[in-house]
Each structure stands twice: as C-alpha cells, then as structure tokens.
Scaffold this motif. Structure first.
Motif, PDB file in Angstrom:
ATOM      1  N   UNK A 143     -57.320  21.110 -32.581  1.00 53.79           N
ATOM      2  CA  UNK A 143     -56.850  19.774 -32.244  1.00 53.79           C
ATOM      3  C   UNK A 143     -57.066  19.526 -30.752  1.00 53.79           C
ATOM      4  N   UNK A 144     -57.743  18.429 -30.400  1.00 53.43           N
ATOM      5  CA  UNK A 144     -57.957  18.148 -28.972  1.00 53.43           C
ATOM      6  C   UNK A 144     -56.626  17.972 -28.231  1.00 53.43           C
ATOM      7  N   UNK A 145     -56.640  18.251 -26.949  1.00 51.50           N
ATOM      8  CA  UNK A 145     -55.425  18.073 -26.146  1.00 51.50           C
ATOM      9  C   UNK A 145     -55.130  16.579 -25.978  1.00 51.50           C
ATOM     10  N   UNK A 146     -53.909  16.192 -26.278  1.00 49.94           N
ATOM     11  CA  UNK A 146     -53.516  14.788 -26.196  1.00 49.94           C
ATOM     12  C   UNK A 146     -53.535  14.304 -24.756  1.00 49.94           C
ATOM     13  N   UNK A 147     -53.876  13.034 -24.579  1.00 46.46           N
ATOM     14  CA  UNK A 147     -53.952  12.437 -23.255  1.00 46.46           C
ATOM     15  C   UNK A 147     -52.792  11.475 -22.988  1.00 46.46           C
ATOM     16  N   UNK A 148     -52.133  11.030 -24.045  1.00 47.29           N
ATOM     17  CA  UNK A 148     -51.038  10.079 -23.894  1.00 47.29           C
ATOM     18  C   UNK A 148     -49.749  10.686 -24.436  1.00 47.29           C
ATOM     19  N   UNK A 149     -48.646  10.321 -23.844  1.00 47.88           N
ATOM     20  CA  UNK A 149     -47.352  10.774 -24.312  1.00 47.88           C
ATOM     21  C   UNK A 149     -46.886   9.859 -25.441  1.00 47.88           C
ATOM     22  N   UNK A 150     -46.719  10.369 -26.655  1.00 45.09           N
ATOM     23  CA  UNK A 150     -46.279   9.494 -27.754  1.00 45.09           C
ATOM     24  C   UNK A 150     -44.833   9.053 -27.576  1.00 45.09           C
ATOM     25  N   UNK A 151     -44.515   7.923 -28.141  1.00 45.02           N
ATOM     26  CA  UNK A 151     -43.140   7.436 -28.115  1.00 45.02           C
ATOM     27  C   UNK A 151     -42.303   8.259 -29.094  1.00 45.02           C
ATOM     28  N   UNK A 152     -40.984   8.305 -28.897  1.00 48.39           N
ATOM     29  CA  UNK A 152     -40.119   9.133 -29.757  1.00 48.39           C
ATOM     30  C   UNK A 152     -40.240   8.827 -31.253  1.00 48.39           C
ATOM     31  N   UNK A 153     -40.537   7.593 -31.610  1.00 49.38           N
ATOM     32  CA  UNK A 153     -40.621   7.217 -33.026  1.00 49.38           C
ATOM     33  C   UNK A 153     -42.005   7.467 -33.624  1.00 49.38           C
ATOM     34  N   UNK A 154     -42.931   7.968 -32.815  1.00 52.10           N
ATOM     35  CA  UNK A 154     -44.255   8.316 -33.337  1.00 52.10           C
ATOM     36  C   UNK A 154     -44.227   9.754 -33.834  1.00 52.10           C
TER      37      UNK A 154
END
Length: 309
Positions: A143-154
């Motif tokens: 899995x690629x490293x995420x670039x954005x911080x997801x919101x708590x409900x994601x």
C-alpha cells in the motif's frame, strides 16, 4: 536453562514438506495457479513460520540446521512465485492486446474462487486465490504511503474481496448505458474488475492522492477502456451521470449522510442503484428513499443492492 532438543523427526518432516513441493512438476505449469498458491502457503506456514518458532529455543547447531531449511523453503517459494509472475505477464499481455474476451476472463476469475459453506463478512475480510490472482494482474503489492490525513469519519482502506464484486456484477446485470461509481476506490481493484468483465463505464472516487495515482497508473498500464479515477472528497463530486454507486463502508457519520443526500438528490431525476458491503449496509437499510432490490433481508455478508423508491 536446559533446552529440550528438537526431535530428529521434526527435521525429516520439514524436509519432506519442501521436497514434496519441489518434486511436483505440475507446479511449473502456469495454468496450475491454485495448486501453486496452496504450495506457497504450505511453505510459509508449515516450514518458514515453524522454523522461526523452533529457532527461538534451539541451540547453535539446531539453529544452523533450521536456517538451512528455511533458506531452502524460501528459495522454493520464490521459484513458484516466479512462475506466477510469468502467468500474470501472459494474462496482462492478452488483456492489453484484446485477446481475452470479457466472458472468458470472467470464467477464468470464477475458477479461482475458494468456495465456503457460508459467506460471512469479517474485519479484515476473507480473501482467497482470486484476490491473489487479481492483485498479480494489476501488479498491486504494498500500500502506498498516504499523503493526506483522513478525517475521523473516514474508514481505513480495506479492499473488497474480488468474489464479492463478481457476485454483485452478476446480480446487477449492467449495460453499456450504466455508469458505476466506486466511492472510496482505493487502489482501484473494484474499478478494474468491473472494467475487465463488463462494458460499463466505471469511475473511482478516492480521497487519498497516493492511492488515486497508483490506481490510475495500474489501469493505464492495462489499457482498460471506459475507466476514470477522480481524486476528490466524495462530498464534493457531481454524480449527474451515475446510475450505480458502490460503497464498501468508506466513511460513516456526517460524511456518509452528506453523500447520501447527494445520491438522494440524483434519485429524483432517474432510477439509481446503491450497492453496499459490510457495516455500511445497516445505515443504508435506514434510508426511507431506498428499497432492497433482490433480498428482503439485506445482510452485511454480501453486497446489498438498493434502488430508489
């Protein structure tokens, strides 16, 4: 501390596991993918994992012997993996050249599904040989490293089992006039499967840029037609062309409610179908504007298909 010595029969058993696989010439045949995957699993769980466990209490001489067995098992597993890679390459080339028909590919996919007495959703889901085959074709690995911080409900990324997608497609009977949206498309597995076995236009909506780029690249490498990926928040997408919407519980709470408001707005203009898998189905059952299409009692264990009243 007095160590309990490893019984000689243990080494014989481990060596026998490896030798049985090495001597099976059928595993070198590209078409024997399932047997090869099962052999790789045996090597991993019954030899490699076991030698690592045994080494924890082994003396110097025993560790040396166990390491040798582990290296042999790893080499054998790797050689089987190389046969798989050649198979994936062959299939990819046939897909890109158009030598595979969609019904033919669907038939191939079905042959890799591991049947079970009862399908039950779990976290993580149960994956089988078909998922390994799909990931091999799409060249999906880490899995690629995420670039954005997801919101708590994601909800964190979790791929939908391929057999679940095929079952959904069988029940949907999609046409070339349909446009299917996968909300929270991740690395593009659902989008790619739909494109490989149907003529429906399919779009993936993904919040995380790294996943979006990864999915777009994989679909492009296979020259998949009628496919599009959009890097966007699902709450900010125009769904005016959509007729089918798939959600594997990509978000919850207020985010889900906002997306459902958008879909409800679209339902005032035309017939749409909303397909859900996992816990999100329970939320969908509470929507008074949706009704289950082919199951009077929708369940989290398979895709539930709803349409607007």
């Amino acid at each position: 501390m007095i160590r309990e010595r490893i019984h000689p029969a243990t080494y014989v058993e481990l060596q026998s596991q490896i030798a049985t696989i090495e001597q099976n010439q059928l595993l070198a045949d590209e078409t024997n993918f399932v047997a090869r995957e099962e052999a790789r699993t045996i090597l991993e769980r019954r030899v490699i994992d076991r030698t690592e466990l045994l080494m924890q209490g082994a003396d110097k001489g025993e560790k040396k012997r166990l390491r040798a067995l582990k290296r042999q098992a790893l080499r054998t597993k790797s050689s089987l993996g190389q046969v798989n890679e050649q198979l994936f390459l062959t299939v990819r080339e046939k897909i890109k050249s158009g030598d595979y028909t969609k019904p033919g590919l669907k038939h191939t996919f079905r042959g890799y599904i591991e049947l079970c007495d009862r399908e039950e959703w779990s976290d993580p889901p149960r994956y089988d040989h078909l998922d390994a085959f799909i990931d091999g074709i799409l060249q999906i690995s880490a899995l690629p490293r995420a670039q954005r911080q997801p919101e708590p409900e994601m909800v964190y990324y979790q791929p939908t089992p391929a057999r679940i997608v095929l079952d959904m497609l069988e029940r949907l009977s999609l046409s070339t006039n349909d446009v299917l949206y996968d909300l929270g498309s991740g690395l593009g597995r659902v989008v790619s499967i739909v494109a490989l076995v149907s003529d429906t236009f399919v779009k993936g909506i993904e919040f995380e840029p790294a996943y979006y780029v990864y999915a777009q690249r994989r679909a492009s490498e296979l020259a998949l037609p009628r496919v599009a990926f959009v890097n966007a928040d699902a709450r900010e997408v125009n769904y005016a062309d959509g007729t089918v919407f798939f959600l594997y519980t990509p978000f919850k709470g207020k985010i889900l409610q906002r997306v459902l408001e958008l879909l409800r707005y679209e339902s005032h203009k035309r017939r749409i179908r909303v397909c859900t898998y996992g816990p999100g189905t329970l939320d969908m059952m509470q929507q008074d504007w949706l009704v289950s299409v082919d199951d009077p009692e929708p369940t989290v264990n398979r895709v539930a298909i709803f349409e607007n009243r």
